[in-house]
Scaffold this active site. Structure first.
Site, PDB file in Angstrom:
ATOM      1  N   GLY A   9     -25.815 -18.239  15.683  1.00 34.08           N
ATOM      2  CA  GLY A   9     -26.787 -17.333  16.450  1.00 34.08           C
ATOM      3  C   GLY A   9     -28.202 -17.894  16.822  1.00 34.08           C
ATOM      4  O   GLY A   9     -29.329 -17.010  16.802  1.00 34.08           O
ATOM      5  N   ALA A  10     -28.356 -18.886  17.130  1.00 35.65           N
ATOM      6  CA  ALA A  10     -29.606 -19.780  17.493  1.00 35.65           C
ATOM      7  C   ALA A  10     -30.223 -19.306  18.661  1.00 35.65           C
ATOM      8  O   ALA A  10     -31.280 -20.163  19.016  1.00 35.65           O
ATOM      9  CB  ALA A  10     -29.151 -21.090  17.127  1.00 35.65           C
ATOM     10  N   PHE A  14     -33.912 -14.386  15.360  1.00 30.98           N
ATOM     11  CA  PHE A  14     -34.169 -15.050  13.798  1.00 30.98           C
ATOM     12  C   PHE A  14     -33.658 -16.273  13.960  1.00 30.98           C
ATOM     13  O   PHE A  14     -34.190 -17.453  13.710  1.00 30.98           O
ATOM     14  CB  PHE A  14     -33.312 -14.602  12.916  1.00 30.98           C
ATOM     15  CG  PHE A  14     -33.880 -13.234  12.404  1.00 30.98           C
ATOM     16  CD1 PHE A  14     -34.901 -12.455  12.976  1.00 30.98           C
ATOM     17  CD2 PHE A  14     -33.111 -12.245  11.584  1.00 30.98           C
ATOM     18  CE1 PHE A  14     -35.622 -11.215  12.702  1.00 30.98           C
ATOM     19  CE2 PHE A  14     -33.565 -10.808  11.113  1.00 30.98           C
ATOM     20  CZ  PHE A  14     -34.751 -10.525  11.661  1.00 30.98           C
ATOM     21  N   ASN A  83     -26.630 -16.695  10.313  1.00 31.53           N
ATOM     22  CA  ASN A  83     -27.549 -15.392  10.801  1.00 31.53           C
ATOM     23  C   ASN A  83     -26.974 -14.899  11.899  1.00 31.53           C
ATOM     24  O   ASN A  83     -27.295 -13.597  12.091  1.00 31.53           O
ATOM     25  CB  ASN A  83     -28.609 -16.341  11.467  1.00 31.53           C
ATOM     26  CG  ASN A  83     -29.430 -15.540  12.424  1.00 31.53           C
ATOM     27  OD1 ASN A  83     -30.247 -14.721  12.067  1.00 31.53           O
ATOM     28  ND2 ASN A  83     -29.178 -15.951  13.866  1.00 31.53           N
ATOM     29  N   TYR A 149     -22.320  -0.701  10.437  1.00 26.72           N
ATOM     30  CA  TYR A 149     -23.447  -1.732  10.354  1.00 26.72           C
ATOM     31  C   TYR A 149     -23.636  -1.798   9.019  1.00 26.72           C
ATOM     32  O   TYR A 149     -23.770  -3.099   8.327  1.00 26.72           O
ATOM     33  CB  TYR A 149     -24.584  -1.472  11.367  1.00 26.72           C
ATOM     34  CG  TYR A 149     -25.575  -2.494  11.234  1.00 26.72           C
ATOM     35  CD1 TYR A 149     -25.453  -3.716  11.391  1.00 26.72           C
ATOM     36  CD2 TYR A 149     -26.850  -2.180  10.560  1.00 26.72           C
ATOM     37  CE1 TYR A 149     -26.357  -4.924  11.455  1.00 26.72           C
ATOM     38  CE2 TYR A 149     -27.751  -3.100  10.352  1.00 26.72           C
ATOM     39  CZ  TYR A 149     -27.649  -4.496  10.709  1.00 26.72           C
ATOM     40  OH  TYR A 149     -28.653  -5.454  10.576  1.00 26.72           O
ATOM     41  N   PRO A 179     -33.658  -8.342   5.361  1.00 25.08           N
ATOM     42  CA  PRO A 179     -34.853  -7.868   6.170  1.00 25.08           C
ATOM     43  C   PRO A 179     -34.813  -6.373   6.405  1.00 25.08           C
ATOM     44  O   PRO A 179     -33.676  -5.847   6.408  1.00 25.08           O
ATOM     45  CB  PRO A 179     -34.742  -8.655   7.469  1.00 25.08           C
ATOM     46  CG  PRO A 179     -33.924  -9.558   7.141  1.00 25.08           C
ATOM     47  CD  PRO A 179     -32.850  -9.257   6.239  1.00 25.08           C
ATOM     48  N   PHE A 187     -32.287  -7.418  18.928  1.00 27.03           N
ATOM     49  CA  PHE A 187     -31.353  -6.496  17.713  1.00 27.03           C
ATOM     50  C   PHE A 187     -31.404  -5.330  18.414  1.00 27.03           C
ATOM     51  O   PHE A 187     -30.368  -4.623  18.627  1.00 27.03           O
ATOM     52  CB  PHE A 187     -31.973  -6.687  16.604  1.00 27.03           C
ATOM     53  CG  PHE A 187     -30.863  -5.817  15.635  1.00 27.03           C
ATOM     54  CD1 PHE A 187     -30.094  -6.209  15.087  1.00 27.03           C
ATOM     55  CD2 PHE A 187     -31.560  -4.402  15.289  1.00 27.03           C
ATOM     56  CE1 PHE A 187     -29.259  -5.209  14.064  1.00 27.03           C
ATOM     57  CE2 PHE A 187     -31.060  -3.799  14.275  1.00 27.03           C
ATOM     58  CZ  PHE A 187     -29.693  -4.048  13.731  1.00 27.03           C
TER      59      PHE A 187
END
Length: 251
Positions: A9-10, A14, A83, A149, A179, A187
């Site tokens: 998820g780069a 994040f 991530n 979720y 977090p 998000f």
């Protein structure tokens, strides 16, 4: 010491912040995501210490085959940062779209499990490695509309704990970062499918930012091998757990 680190998820939020931070600290980062053009932009910005790899966390075959598909010089992954993940919708369970539920489970649970299993054997063989997964406070504290979720993040918390137990006797570390309210990413835009509603989530607050998560990851990666942080819960000062709810209308 420079390490080979894989970040899923780069392409945003994040993942992008983590990638930028780690590359600037001298590490080599395998940056994965679905949007190839963003991955290429990362490499253009950060240089050859970024290896862009287009990857869909719902593609089981691609996840299982990833270690052997990497260039030889990049295969010995020292740190896996799980991530990539998402939330879809904020409706109550009875009003939710089951297709959204399936997408969250496939990405947040199955994808993480598959990729972790793909790289774990080589870490065990080397007797060295670190698996960091981005969980959430939603996996601990329930809230209206959190249903699936929150359940996926609870799974991640317990999976990380059990994984650490399984690798006892090795020098492999496992950490679950949890977090709370975080802004500065896609998000809420993805979850609410409405940019105005997403912006409203953070009005009047000073939430965590992707750079804060990158700071946390940087600290963890630099810790000595004998020190394992099992879980790390992070909230902004403007947030706290809300306690139990009571409804007096139902008798």
């Amino acid at each position: 010491m420079s390490q080979i680190i894989l970040v899923t998820g780069a392409t945003a939020g994040f993942g992008r912040a983590i990638t930028e931070r780690l590359v600037r600290e001298g590490h080599k980062v395998i940056a994965t995501g679905r949007r190839q053009e963003r991955l290429e932009a990362l490499r253009a910005d950060l240089g050859d210490n970024v290896l862009p790899v287009t990857l869909d966390m719902q593609d089981k075959a691609a996840l299982r085959g990833l270690p052997s598909s990497l260039p030889e010089a990049w295969r010995a992954v020292d740190v896996l940062i799980n991530n990539a993940g998402l939330a879809l919708g904020v409706g109550r369970a009875q009003d939710s779209n089951p297709d959204d539920w399936e997408t969250m489970i496939t990405t947040n649970v199955s994808g993480v499990v598959e990729l972790t299993r793909a790289f774990l054997p080589q870490m065990v063989e080397r007797n060295s490695g670190y698996i960091i997964t981005l969980g959430s406070t939603a996996g601990t504290y329930p809230y209206m509309g959190g249903n699936v979720y929150g359940a996926t993040k609870a799974f991640i918390r317990q999976f990380s704990r059990n994984l650490r137990t399984d690798v006892l006797g090795t020098k492999i570390r496992v950490t679950n970062i949890e977090p709370g309210l975080c802004g500065g990413s896609e998000f809420s835009n993805v979850r609410l499918r409405d940019d105005a509603k997403a912006a409203a989530v953070y009005e009047g607050t000073t939430p965590l930012q992707p750079a804060d998560i990158a700071e946390t990851v940087s600290w963890l990666v630099c810790l000595p091998w004998h020190m394992n942080v099992n879980s790390l819960e992070i909230m902004p000062v403007c947030q706290a757990s809300g306690g139990l709810a009571v409804d007096k209308t139902v008798g």
